[in-house]
Design a protein around this motif. Sequence first.
Motif, PDB file in Angstrom:
ATOM      1  N   LEU A 175       0.827  -1.205   0.000  1.00  0.00           N
ATOM      2  CA  LEU A 175       0.000   0.000   0.000  1.00  0.00           C
ATOM      3  C   LEU A 175       0.864   1.260   0.000  1.00  0.00           C
ATOM      4  CD1 LEU A 175      -3.011  -0.725   2.396  1.00  0.00           C
ATOM      5  CD2 LEU A 175      -3.053  -0.443  -0.081  1.00  0.00           C
ATOM      6  N   LYS A 176       1.972   1.221   0.726  1.00  0.00           N
ATOM      7  CA  LYS A 176       2.888   2.362   0.731  1.00  0.00           C
ATOM      8  C   LYS A 176       3.472   2.579  -0.663  1.00  0.00           C
ATOM      9  CE  LYS A 176       4.193   1.894   5.617  1.00  0.00           C
ATOM     10  NZ  LYS A 176       5.289   1.538   6.549  1.00  0.00           N
ATOM     11  N   GLY A 177       3.789   1.475  -1.350  1.00  0.00           N
ATOM     12  CA  GLY A 177       4.269   1.580  -2.726  1.00  0.00           C
ATOM     13  C   GLY A 177       3.208   2.159  -3.646  1.00  0.00           C
ATOM     14  N   TYR A 178       1.955   1.782  -3.410  1.00  0.00           N
ATOM     15  CA  TYR A 178       0.849   2.331  -4.197  1.00  0.00           C
ATOM     16  C   TYR A 178       0.730   3.838  -3.984  1.00  0.00           C
ATOM     17  CZ  TYR A 178      -3.964   3.746  -5.069  1.00  0.00           C
ATOM     18  OH  TYR A 178      -5.076   4.434  -5.479  1.00  0.00           O
ATOM     19  N   LYS A 179       0.780   4.263  -2.719  1.00  0.00           N
ATOM     20  CA  LYS A 179       0.648   5.698  -2.424  1.00  0.00           C
ATOM     21  C   LYS A 179       1.783   6.496  -3.051  1.00  0.00           C
ATOM     22  CE  LYS A 179       0.011   8.993   1.339  1.00  0.00           C
ATOM     23  NZ  LYS A 179      -0.049   9.190   2.808  1.00  0.00           N
ATOM     24  N   LYS A 180       2.994   5.958  -2.973  1.00  0.00           N
ATOM     25  CA  LYS A 180       4.152   6.642  -3.558  1.00  0.00           C
ATOM     26  C   LYS A 180       3.979   6.792  -5.068  1.00  0.00           C
ATOM     27  CE  LYS A 180       9.199   6.406  -3.870  1.00  0.00           C
ATOM     28  NZ  LYS A 180      10.412   5.621  -3.490  1.00  0.00           N
ATOM     29  N   SER A 181       3.515   5.737  -5.721  1.00  0.00           N
ATOM     30  CA  SER A 181       3.298   5.791  -7.177  1.00  0.00           C
ATOM     31  C   SER A 181       2.222   6.803  -7.536  1.00  0.00           C
ATOM     32  CB  SER A 181       2.903   4.406  -7.699  1.00  0.00           C
ATOM     33  OG  SER A 181       3.957   3.478  -7.522  1.00  0.00           O
ATOM     34  N   MET A 182       1.137   6.843  -6.757  1.00  0.00           N
ATOM     35  CA  MET A 182       0.055   7.783  -7.035  1.00  0.00           C
ATOM     36  C   MET A 182       0.521   9.231  -6.865  1.00  0.00           C
ATOM     37  SD  MET A 182      -2.514   6.023  -8.074  1.00  0.00           S
ATOM     38  CE  MET A 182      -1.273   4.943  -8.802  1.00  0.00           C
ATOM     39  N   ASN A 183       1.319   9.489  -5.837  1.00  0.00           N
ATOM     40  CA  ASN A 183       1.835  10.843  -5.627  1.00  0.00           C
ATOM     41  C   ASN A 183       2.744  11.261  -6.781  1.00  0.00           C
ATOM     42  OD1 ASN A 183       0.480  11.122  -3.198  1.00  0.00           O
ATOM     43  ND2 ASN A 183       2.208  10.463  -1.954  1.00  0.00           N
ATOM     44  N   THR A 184       3.571  10.321  -7.240  1.00  0.00           N
ATOM     45  CA  THR A 184       4.462  10.622  -8.358  1.00  0.00           C
ATOM     46  C   THR A 184       3.672  10.883  -9.632  1.00  0.00           C
ATOM     47  OG1 THR A 184       6.197   9.230  -7.378  1.00  0.00           O
ATOM     48  CG2 THR A 184       6.420   9.792  -9.714  1.00  0.00           C
ATOM     49  N   SER A 185       2.644  10.088  -9.880  1.00  0.00           N
ATOM     50  CA  SER A 185       1.832  10.267 -11.090  1.00  0.00           C
ATOM     51  C   SER A 185       1.107  11.608 -11.057  1.00  0.00           C
ATOM     52  CB  SER A 185       0.830   9.126 -11.246  1.00  0.00           C
ATOM     53  OG  SER A 185      -0.163   9.164 -10.249  1.00  0.00           O
ATOM     54  N   LYS A 186       0.664  12.050  -9.882  1.00  0.00           N
ATOM     55  CA  LYS A 186       0.003  13.354  -9.771  1.00  0.00           C
ATOM     56  C   LYS A 186       0.971  14.478 -10.132  1.00  0.00           C
ATOM     57  CE  LYS A 186      -3.391  12.043  -6.246  1.00  0.00           C
ATOM     58  NZ  LYS A 186      -3.799  12.233  -4.831  1.00  0.00           N
ATOM     59  N   ILE A 187       2.223  14.336  -9.690  1.00  0.00           N
ATOM     60  CA  ILE A 187       3.233  15.337 -10.032  1.00  0.00           C
ATOM     61  C   ILE A 187       3.453  15.367 -11.541  1.00  0.00           C
ATOM     62  CG2 ILE A 187       5.680  15.931  -9.802  1.00  0.00           C
ATOM     63  CD1 ILE A 187       5.566  14.780  -6.957  1.00  0.00           C
ATOM     64  N   MET A 188       3.491  14.183 -12.159  1.00  0.00           N
ATOM     65  CA  MET A 188       3.690  14.098 -13.609  1.00  0.00           C
ATOM     66  C   MET A 188       2.526  14.738 -14.365  1.00  0.00           C
ATOM     67  SD  MET A 188       6.621  12.443 -14.144  1.00  0.00           S
ATOM     68  CE  MET A 188       6.606  11.490 -15.652  1.00  0.00           C
ATOM     69  N   TYR A 189       1.303  14.454 -13.938  1.00  0.00           N
ATOM     70  CA  TYR A 189       0.139  15.035 -14.601  1.00  0.00           C
ATOM     71  C   TYR A 189       0.101  16.557 -14.429  1.00  0.00           C
ATOM     72  CZ  TYR A 189      -1.866  10.376 -15.349  1.00  0.00           C
ATOM     73  OH  TYR A 189      -2.091   9.092 -15.761  1.00  0.00           O
ATOM     74  N   THR A 190       0.499  17.029 -13.245  1.00  0.00           N
ATOM     75  CA  THR A 190       0.550  18.475 -13.018  1.00  0.00           C
ATOM     76  C   THR A 190       1.582  19.127 -13.931  1.00  0.00           C
ATOM     77  OG1 THR A 190      -0.097  18.186 -10.696  1.00  0.00           O
ATOM     78  CG2 THR A 190       0.941  20.267 -11.290  1.00  0.00           C
ATOM     79  N   ALA A 191       2.745  18.477 -14.052  1.00  0.00           N
ATOM     80  CA  ALA A 191       3.781  18.992 -14.943  1.00  0.00           C
ATOM     81  C   ALA A 191       3.296  18.991 -16.385  1.00  0.00           C
ATOM     82  CB  ALA A 191       5.048  18.151 -14.806  1.00  0.00           C
ATOM     83  N   ALA A 192       2.526  17.973 -16.766  1.00  0.00           N
ATOM     84  CA  ALA A 192       1.974  17.908 -18.125  1.00  0.00           C
ATOM     85  C   ALA A 192       1.027  19.072 -18.378  1.00  0.00           C
ATOM     86  CB  ALA A 192       1.256  16.581 -18.336  1.00  0.00           C
TER      87      ALA A 192
END
Length: 253
Positions: free
Chosen positions: A159-176
């Motif tokens: 679950l911690k790995g899932y949360k980390k991935s989701m936070n990273t993807s949000k940063i990527m989408y924001t940058a996009a």
Amino acid sequence: MKKLIIAALACYGLSARAQMHESKNFLYLYSDSVIYAKKIMLRPDFAGYWQLRADSRRVPTEQVKFFNNEEGFFANTRKLHLGGLSSFSERIIDGRINVFQEMTYDPFFDNRGPRYMDRRQSRVDLRMYYNKGYGNLKKVNYNNLKNDMSDHAESMDLLKGYKKSMNTSKIMYTAAAVSVIAGIVSFLAADKKVDSSFPGHFGDRTSGMNTSFSDYTPSLIMFGLGLGFTAGGYVIQTSGSRHLERAVDAYNR
């Protein structure tokens, strides 16, 4: 009147959760009563509202928490929707944590009951629901699963790995999003520059655009970055969703 209906249903069924047999067809009510029947069907009435039939009896869907028949095991999700309208999701994972997927009913029926237009998904995602045993349904999300999996170290790590991935993807989408906006601003500025440099006929402006392609280069770079960030965010999000599914699988082992 409502009390009489509930009492009649309780007499027809069983009230002990421990006596349930999922090899049989049954309705599990919010009152914790269980109604066994030879045939259970989910059908719309004349007004288009869903109703459940246990043999010859009609049972209001708002009273039914779960039902089991030849089609599968289903849970009522009405308490998780605005308006409280009954809608049933099918159990696609059975274990210490059960996972349910909501499906769209096909209006064409046959003698075996309703068919589904959507296929079962193989991956657990945030559009699904879950519970333990015959408990109330919850939405699949990090906070809910974290509380219900706190007794299992492997699932918590996933679950911690899932949360980390989701936070990273949000940063990527924001940058996009930022890149695309910057690209649009840059494109409009370049277009205005071309217009001011080559006023007059459309032919002159076209020639100017051909000779001033470099003015649009920053815009194209920004759009390319936006596309790259979006693709990267999607890949990371998909990878994170697999962590979510693995957390459920680990808990159910």
